[in-house]
Design a protein around this motif. Structure first.
Motif, PDB file in Angstrom:
ATOM      1  N   ALA A 109      21.191   4.987 -25.235  1.00 23.34           N
ATOM      2  CA  ALA A 109      19.946   4.256 -25.395  1.00 23.34           C
ATOM      3  C   ALA A 109      20.191   2.827 -25.858  1.00 23.34           C
ATOM      4  O   ALA A 109      19.533   1.881 -25.398  1.00 23.34           O
ATOM      5  N   LEU A 113      19.099  -0.605 -23.777  1.00 22.76           N
ATOM      6  CA  LEU A 113      18.240  -1.644 -24.344  1.00 22.76           C
ATOM      7  C   LEU A 113      18.949  -2.987 -24.445  1.00 22.76           C
ATOM      8  O   LEU A 113      18.291  -4.036 -24.468  1.00 22.76           O
ATOM      9  N   GLY A 120       9.365  -3.046 -19.226  1.00 19.08           N
ATOM     10  CA  GLY A 120       8.920  -2.441 -20.476  1.00 19.08           C
ATOM     11  C   GLY A 120       9.994  -2.337 -21.534  1.00 19.08           C
ATOM     12  O   GLY A 120       9.797  -1.643 -22.545  1.00 19.08           O
ATOM     13  N   ARG A 121      11.123  -3.029 -21.341  1.00 19.83           N
ATOM     14  CA  ARG A 121      12.192  -2.938 -22.329  1.00 19.83           C
ATOM     15  C   ARG A 121      11.754  -3.493 -23.680  1.00 19.83           C
ATOM     16  O   ARG A 121      12.081  -2.930 -24.728  1.00 19.83           O
ATOM     17  N   VAL A 124       9.588  -0.920 -25.435  1.00 17.53           N
ATOM     18  CA  VAL A 124      10.388   0.181 -25.976  1.00 17.53           C
ATOM     19  C   VAL A 124      11.117  -0.263 -27.244  1.00 17.53           C
ATOM     20  O   VAL A 124      11.176   0.480 -28.235  1.00 17.53           O
ATOM     21  N   GLY A 127       8.656  -0.403 -30.111  1.00 20.15           N
ATOM     22  CA  GLY A 127       8.370   0.937 -30.615  1.00 20.15           C
ATOM     23  C   GLY A 127       9.516   1.505 -31.427  1.00 20.15           C
ATOM     24  O   GLY A 127       9.299   2.197 -32.431  1.00 20.15           O
ATOM     25  N   LEU A 128      10.752   1.204 -31.013  1.00 25.71           N
ATOM     26  CA  LEU A 128      11.919   1.665 -31.758  1.00 25.71           C
ATOM     27  C   LEU A 128      11.967   1.051 -33.143  1.00 25.71           C
ATOM     28  O   LEU A 128      12.230   1.738 -34.134  1.00 25.71           O
TER      29      LEU A 128
END
Length: 305
Positions: A109, A113, A120-121, A124, A127-128
């Protein structure tokens, strides 16, 4: 004559300045050493007390801690007080498998990233980062409901009713430790600052993205991998609350739950309890000592990045 007179002034000037600078720095270093010793004492004194209680009697405390002498047999008695061999096997299985999965998923992951452009990277990643501030206790109840209502497992029907789902199973104990937002973030921060030229050169040679990830970038990120591995192992090994709510039988209990055998209704066997605590702390200490060099370099590199 002027040139000869000027040379001593130029050579003696720095010699007079350096001792003054050195004198000014010494008090600052002394304060730092004093603070470091104080911090060490804050952590060392309680640990020494734990060792003292483990080697003493159950009634000894304070100045009378070693009034009856040392009792190293407490470690043997503590291990024989319950089925700690079974608890150790359960903890080892859950910890090793979940830590390995967490390291692999964090690397994959984090690499995605950092190195792969996809739609949408940024969302994401946001959110992380948001998950980093969420305490594990917040998701514990929803996760428990999801695992116990899992369809077609543990006697459940297709609608998740009628049984226990993943309750009282090894996989149910592993689920919270299979992935970590902190692990993904640490690996992403390390991958993102590695040279792009390495990947570009490998692509020109015909290497796939999977091979670039495993054979080129991941070996360079080994210090970060060591950090994630140590944190994952420590988190799974020392977990108490999740096994407490996910186990229903003695055969599935872990070491942390096994410590409750020393808590009795009217008293607590503190000497045996502390002896057991020291015993089950050995794997984490050994792992940290072996990975200390990589752990320190990984933390410093992550801070610099």
């Amino acid at each position: 004559m002027n040139i000869v007179l000027d040379e001593p002034v130029a050579t003696h000037g720095p010699a007079l300045v350096q001792p003054r600078k050195a004198r000014r720095r010494r008090p600052g270093k002394a304060r730092l050493y004093a603070i470091a010793l104080l911090v060490c004492a804050v952590y060392l004194v309680p640990m020494l007390y734990v060792v003292g209680v483990a080697l003493g009697t159950n009634t000894a405390s304070g100045a009378a801690l070693f009034a009856d002498g040392l009792h190293p047999e407490n470690f043997v008695k503590a291990f024989q007080s319950a089925d700690f061999a079974l608890y150790f096997a359960n903890s080892a299985l859950v910890t090793v498998v979940s830590s390995a999965c967490q390291v692999i998923l964090s690397c994959m992951a984090g690499y995605a990233l950092a190195r792969i452009n996809f739609r949408g990277r940024g969302l994401v990643l946001g959110g992380l980062i948001a998950l980093l501030v969420v305490p594990p206790e917040v998701i514990m109840v929803p996760l428990f409901i999801i695992l116990t209502k899992f369809p077609l497992l543990g006697g459940n029907d297709i609608f998740g009713a009628g049984g226990g789902g993943l309750l009282n199973t090894y996989f149910g104990l592993m689920v919270p430790h299979l992935a970590s937002a902190l692990g993904v973030f640490l690996m992403r921060q390390f991958y993102i600052d590695l040279p792009d030229e390495l990947g570009q050169a490998a692509r020109l040679d015909g290497a796939s993205e999977y091979r670039i990830f495993w054979q080129i970038y991941t070996p360079l990120a080994f210090p970060a991998v060591a950090v994630v591995a140590v944190l994952a192992f420590q988190g799974a090994w020392n977990d108490f609350l999740w096994p407490l709510i996910m186990t229903r039988s003695n055969d599935m209990q872990t070491l942390q739950l096994g410590l409750t055998v020393f808590f009795q209704q009217d008293s607590t066997q503190w000497n045996l309890l502390m002896a057991a605590v020291l015993i089950i702390s050995i794997p984490v200490v050994v792992l940290f000592l072996f990975g200390q060099r990589y752990f320190q370099s990984g933390i410093v590199a992550g801070a610099d990045k």
